[in-house]
Design a protein around this motif. Structure first.
Motif, PDB file in Angstrom:
ATOM      1  N   GLY A  34      20.230 -15.506 -26.881  1.00 18.93           N
ATOM      2  CA  GLY A  34      21.164 -14.678 -26.116  1.00 18.93           C
ATOM      3  C   GLY A  34      20.544 -13.876 -24.986  1.00 18.93           C
ATOM      4  O   GLY A  34      21.249 -13.438 -24.082  1.00 18.93           O
ATOM      5  N   HIS A  90      28.395  -4.613 -32.496  1.00 22.42           N
ATOM      6  CA  HIS A  90      28.659  -4.938 -31.096  1.00 22.42           C
ATOM      7  C   HIS A  90      29.714  -4.011 -30.487  1.00 22.42           C
ATOM      8  O   HIS A  90      29.648  -3.668 -29.302  1.00 22.42           O
ATOM      9  N   ARG A  95      19.801  -8.589 -25.952  1.00 25.89           N
ATOM     10  CA  ARG A  95      20.787  -9.494 -26.572  1.00 25.89           C
ATOM     11  C   ARG A  95      20.160 -10.281 -27.725  1.00 25.89           C
ATOM     12  O   ARG A  95      20.870 -10.822 -28.571  1.00 25.89           O
ATOM     13  N   SER A  96      18.855 -10.420 -27.734  1.00 25.67           N
ATOM     14  CA  SER A  96      18.155 -11.101 -28.841  1.00 25.67           C
ATOM     15  C   SER A  96      17.724 -10.039 -29.858  1.00 25.67           C
ATOM     16  O   SER A  96      17.881  -8.841 -29.614  1.00 25.67           O
ATOM     17  N   LEU A 147      23.845  -9.537 -31.519  1.00 24.14           N
ATOM     18  CA  LEU A 147      24.741 -10.698 -31.467  1.00 24.14           C
ATOM     19  C   LEU A 147      24.664 -11.535 -32.743  1.00 24.14           C
ATOM     20  O   LEU A 147      25.207 -12.639 -32.799  1.00 24.14           O
ATOM     21  N   ASP A 148      23.920 -11.026 -33.726  1.00 20.06           N
ATOM     22  CA  ASP A 148      23.739 -11.699 -35.017  1.00 20.06           C
ATOM     23  C   ASP A 148      22.910 -12.976 -34.939  1.00 20.06           C
ATOM     24  O   ASP A 148      22.924 -13.783 -35.877  1.00 20.06           O
ATOM     25  N   THR A 149      22.188 -13.172 -33.830  1.00 19.18           N
ATOM     26  CA  THR A 149      21.171 -14.233 -33.839  1.00 19.18           C
ATOM     27  C   THR A 149      19.936 -13.671 -34.532  1.00 19.18           C
ATOM     28  O   THR A 149      19.764 -12.445 -34.611  1.00 19.18           O
TER      29      THR A 149
END
Ligand code: PYC
Length: 318
Positions: free
Chosen positions: A15, A178, A238-239, A270-272
């Motif tokens: 992400g 988020h 984002r990661s 982002l749940d990654t």
């Protein structure tokens, strides 16, 4: 000032974007990457602004200037930077760089040493396309320090080095989800300002410029924890932030809660997920190994029209 066209390759890692400058960058001369990073910042800041700032970039963009290595046996050197300054290390960026080098046919499956301003790291490109990064030695410097954050009272956290300086907060502040990005950003920004005001720094007085807030994972079957990381230019990662994951592993290890052979699953906002494990060094520090996935998703050539007032980007004002 006028410059030749710049050629960049785009990717994102779980992400978070990385833009690798593969040609057209400035000549930074020879010597260690730490010295070349200072020269980049002092004499060629247009490159960072062109790559990361609007109109070509945005607040979350991380740039990576591909360089000749200084340390032996490295496949390349790299200097990372964001919308406001150079970065020490960047794991999502190193994962992005590895898939970019593979895309260019410069590396294949296996382990590759990469020279950075804070030390040599090793990126291992796996058969399944994922990349593991053995980071620079990481360590916790201050445990359980408190800062008074307006509107939030006393906030407790740890200071740790994971290739950048982090303040790690667990279970305080807005819930890590988020929907709370604005509240989390305001909270983390206040924490950063309070740390600076209270003189809480990393080694050699370096600013603690990454704030990491932890909460429970969305799904405990998939991750051990979820984080929100505020980067120096007020953008959230984002990661799951690889250097932040390294700092977390250093804190867990220092507290006797994490050992070699165990795996930490760090989810981001982002749940990654990044997976982490460690090697112990005799001096008490650890070498974190953090793995994740990245995808090449673009390629551009930038032109510099002298009549364009924003050809070198619009400066970020914080
Ligand atoms: O993955 O290390 C990382 C990172 C640092 C800043 C943004 N991502």
């Amino acid at each position: 000032m006028n410059h030749a066209a710049l050629h960049v390759i785009e990717s994102h890692t779980e992400g978070e974007p990385t833009r690798v400058v593969i040609s057209g960058g400035p000549d930074l001369g020879a010597g260690p990457l730490s010295e070349r990073a200072l020269r980049l910042q002092r004499d060629h800041d247009w490159l960072r602004s062109t790559v990361c700032n609007e109109p070509r970039g945005h607040e979350a963009m991380v740039g990576a200037l591909l360089c000749e290595p200084y340390e032996p046996d490295c496949v390349c050197g790299v200097i990372f930077f964001n919308n406001v300054s150079p970065l020490g290390m960047c794991i999502h960026g190193t994962i992005g760089l590895a898939v970019t080098l593979a895309h260019l046919g410069k590396i294949s499956v296996g382990s590759h040493r990469i020279d950075t301003p804070v030390g040599v790291v090793t990126a291992t490109l796996r058969e399944d396309g994922s990349v593991e990064v053995a980071n620079v030695p990481s360590y916790r410097t201050i445990a359980d320090v408190t800062v008074n954050v307006p509107g939030h009272g006393t906030v407790r956290g740890h200071v740790a080095w994971g290739g950048n300086w982090f303040f790690l907060i667990d279970g305080q502040g807005p819930a890590v989800c988020h929907a709370n990005l604005e509240e989390l950003t305001a909270f983390a920004w206040s924490v950063r300002k309070e740390l600076a005001a209270q003189g809480i720094t990393g080694d050699q007085g370096m600013e603690v410029d990454h704030i990491e807030v932890f909460g429970p994972p969305t799904d405990p079957a998939l991750a051990d924890s979820r984080n929100f990381v505020l980067c120096p230019g007020k953008a959230y990662d984002r990661s799951p932030c690889g250097t932040g994951t390294s700092a977390k592993l250093a804190c867990l290890h220092a507290a006797g809660k994490f050992k070699p052979g165990q795996t930490w699953r760090q989810a981001g906002i982002l749940d990654t997920v990044f997976l982490g494990n460690i090697e112990e060094l005799p001096d008490g520090r650890i070498v974190p190994r953090v793995s994740g996935r990245a995808w090449v998703n673009g390629e551009s050539t930038y032109h510099f029209d002298p009549s364009d007032p924003f050809r070198y980007g619009i400066p970020t004002i914080l």
